[in-house]
Write a protein that holds these residues in place. Sequence first.
Motif, PDB file in Angstrom:
ATOM      1  N   ARG A 163       0.805  -1.211  -0.086  1.00 58.38           N
ATOM      2  CA  ARG A 163      -0.057  -0.092   0.084  1.00 58.38           C
ATOM      3  C   ARG A 163       0.820   1.351   0.200  1.00 58.38           C
ATOM      4  NH1 ARG A 163      -5.186   1.361   3.998  1.00 58.38           N
ATOM      5  NH2 ARG A 163      -5.463   3.399   3.055  1.00 58.38           N
ATOM      6  N   ARG A 164       0.625   2.199  -0.882  1.00 55.75           N
ATOM      7  CA  ARG A 164       1.364   3.696  -0.945  1.00 55.75           C
ATOM      8  C   ARG A 164       0.221   4.812  -0.739  1.00 55.75           C
ATOM      9  NH1 ARG A 164       3.656   3.893  -6.155  1.00 55.75           N
ATOM     10  NH2 ARG A 164       4.642   5.823  -5.335  1.00 55.75           N
ATOM     11  N   TYR A 165      -0.990   4.586  -0.821  1.00 53.04           N
ATOM     12  CA  TYR A 165      -1.983   5.614  -0.767  1.00 53.04           C
ATOM     13  C   TYR A 165      -2.866   5.457   0.244  1.00 53.04           C
ATOM     14  CZ  TYR A 165       0.208   5.935  -5.286  1.00 53.04           C
ATOM     15  OH  TYR A 165       1.238   5.679  -6.583  1.00 53.04           O
ATOM     16  N   CYS A 166      -3.356   6.560   0.749  1.00 55.21           N
ATOM     17  CA  CYS A 166      -4.492   6.464   1.807  1.00 55.21           C
ATOM     18  C   CYS A 166      -6.068   6.065   1.348  1.00 55.21           C
ATOM     19  CB  CYS A 166      -4.573   8.026   2.468  1.00 55.21           C
ATOM     20  SG  CYS A 166      -5.092   9.304   1.359  1.00 55.21           S
ATOM     21  N   SER A 167      -6.117   6.208  -0.016  1.00 53.05           N
ATOM     22  CA  SER A 167      -7.389   5.820  -0.381  1.00 53.05           C
ATOM     23  C   SER A 167      -7.409   5.535  -1.791  1.00 53.05           C
ATOM     24  CB  SER A 167      -8.470   7.234  -0.208  1.00 53.05           C
ATOM     25  OG  SER A 167      -8.013   8.376  -0.966  1.00 53.05           O
ATOM     26  N   ASP A 168      -8.677   4.945  -2.378  1.00 57.44           N
ATOM     27  CA  ASP A 168      -8.628   4.679  -3.727  1.00 57.44           C
ATOM     28  C   ASP A 168      -8.658   5.905  -4.617  1.00 57.44           C
ATOM     29  OD1 ASP A 168      -8.821   1.731  -3.350  1.00 57.44           O
ATOM     30  OD2 ASP A 168     -10.935   1.679  -3.241  1.00 57.44           O
ATOM     31  N   ARG A 169      -9.226   6.899  -4.216  1.00 58.04           N
ATOM     32  CA  ARG A 169      -9.270   8.364  -4.760  1.00 58.04           C
ATOM     33  C   ARG A 169      -7.821   8.585  -5.101  1.00 58.04           C
ATOM     34  NH1 ARG A 169     -12.014  13.812  -2.823  1.00 58.04           N
ATOM     35  NH2 ARG A 169     -11.682  15.015  -4.629  1.00 58.04           N
ATOM     36  N   CYS A 170      -7.120   8.701  -4.044  1.00 57.60           N
ATOM     37  CA  CYS A 170      -5.689   9.199  -4.389  1.00 57.60           C
ATOM     38  C   CYS A 170      -4.843   8.285  -5.012  1.00 57.60           C
ATOM     39  CB  CYS A 170      -4.957   9.322  -3.074  1.00 57.60           C
ATOM     40  SG  CYS A 170      -5.208  10.895  -1.973  1.00 57.60           S
ATOM     41  N   ALA A 171      -4.900   7.066  -5.177  1.00 58.36           N
ATOM     42  CA  ALA A 171      -4.256   5.831  -5.789  1.00 58.36           C
ATOM     43  C   ALA A 171      -4.788   6.194  -7.255  1.00 58.36           C
ATOM     44  CB  ALA A 171      -4.745   4.490  -5.477  1.00 58.36           C
ATOM     45  N   THR A 172      -5.972   6.505  -7.625  1.00 58.49           N
ATOM     46  CA  THR A 172      -6.411   6.668  -8.922  1.00 58.49           C
ATOM     47  C   THR A 172      -5.624   8.001  -9.629  1.00 58.49           C
ATOM     48  OG1 THR A 172      -8.649   5.673  -8.690  1.00 58.49           O
ATOM     49  CG2 THR A 172      -8.528   7.059 -10.672  1.00 58.49           C
ATOM     50  N   ARG A 173      -5.828   9.047  -8.678  1.00 55.66           N
ATOM     51  CA  ARG A 173      -5.165  10.275  -9.062  1.00 55.66           C
ATOM     52  C   ARG A 173      -3.745   9.914  -9.350  1.00 55.66           C
ATOM     53  NH1 ARG A 173      -3.367  14.266  -5.878  1.00 55.66           N
ATOM     54  NH2 ARG A 173      -4.160  13.201  -4.009  1.00 55.66           N
ATOM     55  N   ALA A 174      -2.971   9.514  -8.341  1.00 54.85           N
ATOM     56  CA  ALA A 174      -1.659   9.163  -8.669  1.00 54.85           C
ATOM     57  C   ALA A 174      -1.128   8.143  -9.977  1.00 54.85           C
ATOM     58  CB  ALA A 174      -0.979   8.526  -7.648  1.00 54.85           C
ATOM     59  N   ASN A 175      -2.064   7.289 -10.358  1.00 57.98           N
ATOM     60  CA  ASN A 175      -1.903   6.685 -11.322  1.00 57.98           C
ATOM     61  C   ASN A 175      -2.287   7.300 -12.719  1.00 57.98           C
ATOM     62  OD1 ASN A 175      -1.121   4.225 -10.086  1.00 57.98           O
ATOM     63  ND2 ASN A 175      -3.121   3.598  -9.794  1.00 57.98           N
ATOM     64  N   VAL A 176      -3.345   8.255 -12.812  1.00 62.84           N
ATOM     65  CA  VAL A 176      -3.257   9.273 -13.864  1.00 62.84           C
ATOM     66  C   VAL A 176      -2.356  10.082 -13.966  1.00 62.84           C
ATOM     67  CG1 VAL A 176      -4.997  11.024 -14.709  1.00 62.84           C
ATOM     68  CG2 VAL A 176      -6.072   9.053 -13.407  1.00 62.84           C
ATOM     69  N   ALA A 177      -1.907  10.715 -12.961  1.00 66.58           N
ATOM     70  CA  ALA A 177      -0.791  11.618 -13.029  1.00 66.58           C
ATOM     71  C   ALA A 177       0.505  11.044 -13.761  1.00 66.58           C
ATOM     72  CB  ALA A 177      -0.444  12.137 -11.754  1.00 66.58           C
ATOM     73  N   ALA A 178       0.636   9.606 -13.221  1.00 73.07           N
ATOM     74  CA  ALA A 178       1.740   9.032 -13.812  1.00 73.07           C
ATOM     75  C   ALA A 178       1.630   8.691 -15.159  1.00 73.07           C
ATOM     76  CB  ALA A 178       2.112   7.834 -12.856  1.00 73.07           C
ATOM     77  N   TYR A 179       0.462   8.290 -15.640  1.00 67.89           N
ATOM     78  CA  TYR A 179       0.116   7.905 -17.066  1.00 67.89           C
ATOM     79  C   TYR A 179       0.482   9.189 -17.732  1.00 67.89           C
ATOM     80  CZ  TYR A 179      -2.365   7.051 -21.118  1.00 67.89           C
ATOM     81  OH  TYR A 179      -2.881   6.894 -22.515  1.00 67.89           O
ATOM     82  N   ARG A 180      -0.068  10.405 -17.319  1.00 71.36           N
ATOM     83  CA  ARG A 180       0.251  11.564 -18.265  1.00 71.36           C
ATOM     84  C   ARG A 180       1.573  12.133 -18.317  1.00 71.36           C
ATOM     85  NH1 ARG A 180      -4.933  14.956 -15.650  1.00 71.36           N
ATOM     86  NH2 ARG A 180      -6.802  14.026 -16.920  1.00 71.36           N
ATOM     87  N   ALA A 181       2.273  11.784 -17.334  1.00 70.32           N
ATOM     88  CA  ALA A 181       3.775  12.313 -17.090  1.00 70.32           C
ATOM     89  C   ALA A 181       4.544  11.228 -18.345  1.00 70.32           C
ATOM     90  CB  ALA A 181       4.307  11.941 -15.809  1.00 70.32           C
ATOM     91  N   LYS A 183       3.235   9.993 -21.086  1.00 70.30           N
ATOM     92  CA  LYS A 183       2.922  10.138 -22.401  1.00 70.30           C
ATOM     93  C   LYS A 183       3.711  11.614 -22.616  1.00 70.30           C
ATOM     94  CE  LYS A 183       0.131   7.116 -23.521  1.00 70.30           C
ATOM     95  NZ  LYS A 183       0.622   6.324 -24.712  1.00 70.30           N
ATOM     96  N   ARG A 184       3.938  12.682 -21.642  1.00 70.95           N
ATOM     97  CA  ARG A 184       4.623  13.587 -21.893  1.00 70.95           C
ATOM     98  C   ARG A 184       5.844  13.298 -22.229  1.00 70.95           C
ATOM     99  NH1 ARG A 184       1.536  15.994 -17.443  1.00 70.95           N
ATOM    100  NH2 ARG A 184       3.325  15.576 -16.271  1.00 70.95           N
ATOM    101  N   LEU A 185       6.499  12.641 -21.614  1.00 67.44           N
ATOM    102  CA  LEU A 185       7.906  12.209 -21.818  1.00 67.44           C
ATOM    103  C   LEU A 185       8.040  11.307 -23.119  1.00 67.44           C
ATOM    104  CD1 LEU A 185      10.925  12.006 -20.638  1.00 67.44           C
ATOM    105  CD2 LEU A 185      10.164   9.979 -19.864  1.00 67.44           C
ATOM    106  N   GLU A 186       7.350  10.506 -23.753  1.00 72.28           N
ATOM    107  CA  GLU A 186       7.185   9.884 -24.739  1.00 72.28           C
ATOM    108  C   GLU A 186       7.127  10.910 -25.970  1.00 72.28           C
ATOM    109  OE1 GLU A 186       4.075   7.280 -24.621  1.00 72.28           O
ATOM    110  OE2 GLU A 186       5.324   5.684 -23.189  1.00 72.28           O
ATOM    111  N   ALA A 187       6.209  12.001 -25.527  1.00 74.68           N
ATOM    112  CA  ALA A 187       6.036  13.050 -26.663  1.00 74.68           C
ATOM    113  C   ALA A 187       7.318  13.719 -27.015  1.00 74.68           C
ATOM    114  CB  ALA A 187       4.758  13.949 -26.482  1.00 74.68           C
ATOM    115  N   GLU A 188       7.849  14.193 -25.703  1.00 72.57           N
ATOM    116  CA  GLU A 188       9.165  15.008 -25.775  1.00 72.57           C
ATOM    117  C   GLU A 188      10.335  14.284 -26.317  1.00 72.57           C
ATOM    118  OE1 GLU A 188       9.940  15.700 -21.746  1.00 72.57           O
ATOM    119  OE2 GLU A 188       8.255  17.248 -21.570  1.00 72.57           O
ATOM    120  N   ARG A 189      10.383  12.778 -26.320  1.00 67.55           N
ATOM    121  CA  ARG A 189      11.324  11.932 -26.863  1.00 67.55           C
ATOM    122  C   ARG A 189      11.174  11.969 -28.259  1.00 67.55           C
ATOM    123  NH1 ARG A 189      11.889   7.165 -22.352  1.00 67.55           N
ATOM    124  NH2 ARG A 189      13.093   8.114 -20.767  1.00 67.55           N
TER     125      ARG A 189
END
Length: 209
Positions: A163-181, A183-189
């Motif tokens: 476990r790394r997050y206090c709630s499912d909401r935070c886990a989802t938010r972190a996963n979405v942020a990681a996914y977007r990051a 995608k940005r890195l892939e686009a920059e590359r």
Amino acid sequence: MELAYYSDYAVRLVNTEEPARNKDSLTSVEAVRELFGTASQMARRATDADVTRFRSVRTRLRAVFTAADDGDHTHAVDLLNSLLLEFPVSPQISGHDYLDDEGHPRWHMHLADHPSNATSGYAAIAAMGLAFHLTEFGADRLGLCQAPPCRNAYLDTSTNRSRRYCSDRCATRANVAAYRARKRLEAERSDVTGLSAEKSQETTTPTDR
């Protein structure tokens, strides 16, 4: 003993504050009383003076979670021991709240407190509950949410200590942020690769035909 129930006292108190968001819901005696949940008799002891005292205990409990989350388990134990010494409890066998199918008491351990004020009572149970959880499952089971800016406390009860997050909401938010990051890195590359290819073509000497 219902370890999760008692240790949750500590989590509830710590999470009344979100430092990174500059939020604090522990601003009144009513907020203090709400923390006691079903322990209405204890809640009735609360006065306005307990607001400041509760905040002080909250700071100390958060320090326990922070030390554990940082991997400094010895320091986390030292901090928790200081709370246990300052706010002692007396364990007692109780059965008045729970009956089995035949109407007999379901005996269990109850943490009886003898406080001079509501803060002492709450702090005693929160510290003891957290101590039971730590010794039963390990200091690495005390964590702080890894989804910025949230740093809410949680107790890891997962089977693989993942476990790394206090709630499912935070886990989802972190996963979405990681996914977007990603995608940005892939686009920059991709942009860098495209520019490099264009430059390579511009500097290539045409072959005679």
